[in-house]
Design a protein around this motif. Structure first.
Motif, PDB file in Angstrom:
ATOM      1  N   SER A  20       0.230   2.795   1.348  1.00  0.00           N
ATOM      2  CA  SER A  20      -0.281   4.125   1.214  1.00  0.00           C
ATOM      3  C   SER A  20      -1.587   4.152   0.488  1.00  0.00           C
ATOM      4  O   SER A  20      -1.361   3.647  -0.725  1.00  0.00           O
ATOM      5  CB  SER A  20       0.674   5.059   0.774  1.00  0.00           C
ATOM      6  OG  SER A  20       0.428   6.394   0.463  1.00  0.00           O
ATOM      7  N   ALA A  31       3.393   7.222   1.421  1.00  0.00           N
ATOM      8  CA  ALA A  31       4.515   7.118   0.304  1.00  0.00           C
ATOM      9  C   ALA A  31       5.516   8.441   0.324  1.00  0.00           C
ATOM     10  O   ALA A  31       6.719   8.125   0.259  1.00  0.00           O
ATOM     11  CB  ALA A  31       3.888   6.905  -1.017  1.00  0.00           C
ATOM     12  N   THR A  83       6.519  -1.784  -1.207  1.00  0.00           N
ATOM     13  CA  THR A  83       4.896  -1.575  -0.732  1.00  0.00           C
ATOM     14  C   THR A  83       4.305  -2.886  -0.583  1.00  0.00           C
ATOM     15  O   THR A  83       5.273  -3.808  -0.720  1.00  0.00           O
ATOM     16  CB  THR A  83       4.338  -0.787  -1.830  1.00  0.00           C
ATOM     17  OG1 THR A  83       3.062  -0.304  -1.151  1.00  0.00           O
ATOM     18  CG2 THR A  83       4.021  -1.601  -3.035  1.00  0.00           C
TER      19      THR A  83
END
Length: 199
Positions: free
Chosen positions: A10, A16, A38
């Motif tokens: 993101s 996110a 992530t």
């Protein structure tokens, strides 16, 4: 408890925000827990080394996360109708898992965010599905029994959860986008639970 792995990239916060709603959907299923991860950005030179843990937010995803999970949900903003390079780079590094069959028969789903309504959401979602098919995973989408698919004026597709930032701003999901993201997480977690019972 079994983990559903949510891996995303993101830049502006929208992907996110979807990931957090998907986690809520996963954790609404008995016996299932969300593992949020992530991926680091891709840089133009090979000399810079990123820290092994981000300064803020969830940790970076590892191959061990993929092996240990009962299901996988991938998220990326669109880049010209395709997934962003950092997520593609992470997936490109999973050939050893493909050779070993580590992800075969696990459920998987995808989600995305775009700036504009016609910013390539569906093609981006489809681009993320291709490596998952090669890994032998079961793809999960959103059926039209999810009322939000016929009511949405922003994000939401049968291919996966999505967000359109043009209407509400980056990271500001509509109620329908939140509902569909939670539904996607719950569908993957429910299927993972059913597959566990069968084995």
């Amino acid at each position: 408890m079994r983990d559903i792995l949510i891996v995303y990239y993101s830049r502006q916060g929208s992907t996110a925000a979807l990931a957090r709603q998907i986690c809520r959907g996963v954790e609404g299923v008995a016996g299932m827990r969300a593992r949020l991860r992530t991926v680091p950005p891709v840089v133009a030179t090979t000399e810079r080394l990123d820290p092994s843990v981000p300064d803020e937010g969830p940790p970076y995803a590892t191959h061990e996360d993929l092996v240990e999970c009962a299901g996988l949900i991938l998220g990326s903003p669109t880049r010209f109708g395709n997934m962003a390079a950092p997520l593609k780079f992470f997936l490109d590094g999973t050939s050893a898992l493909w050779l070993s069959g580590a992800l075969v028969d696990k459920p998987a789903a995808v989600f995305t965010s775009t700036q504009s309504l016609h910013g390539g959401q569906e093609s981006t979602l489809l681009s993320m599905m291709i490596p998952l098919l090669h890994h032998g995973m079961y793809l999960v989408g959103l059926p039209f029994t999810e009322r939000g698919l016929t009511q949405t004026r922003s994000g939401g597709t049968p291919y996966g959860a999505s967000h359109t930032a043009e209407l509400s701003g980056h990271g500001e999901l509509s109620e329908t986008e939140r509902e569909l993201a939670r539904a996607l997480g719950a569908r993957v977690a429910t299927l993972a639970s059913r597959l566990e019972i069968r084995t």
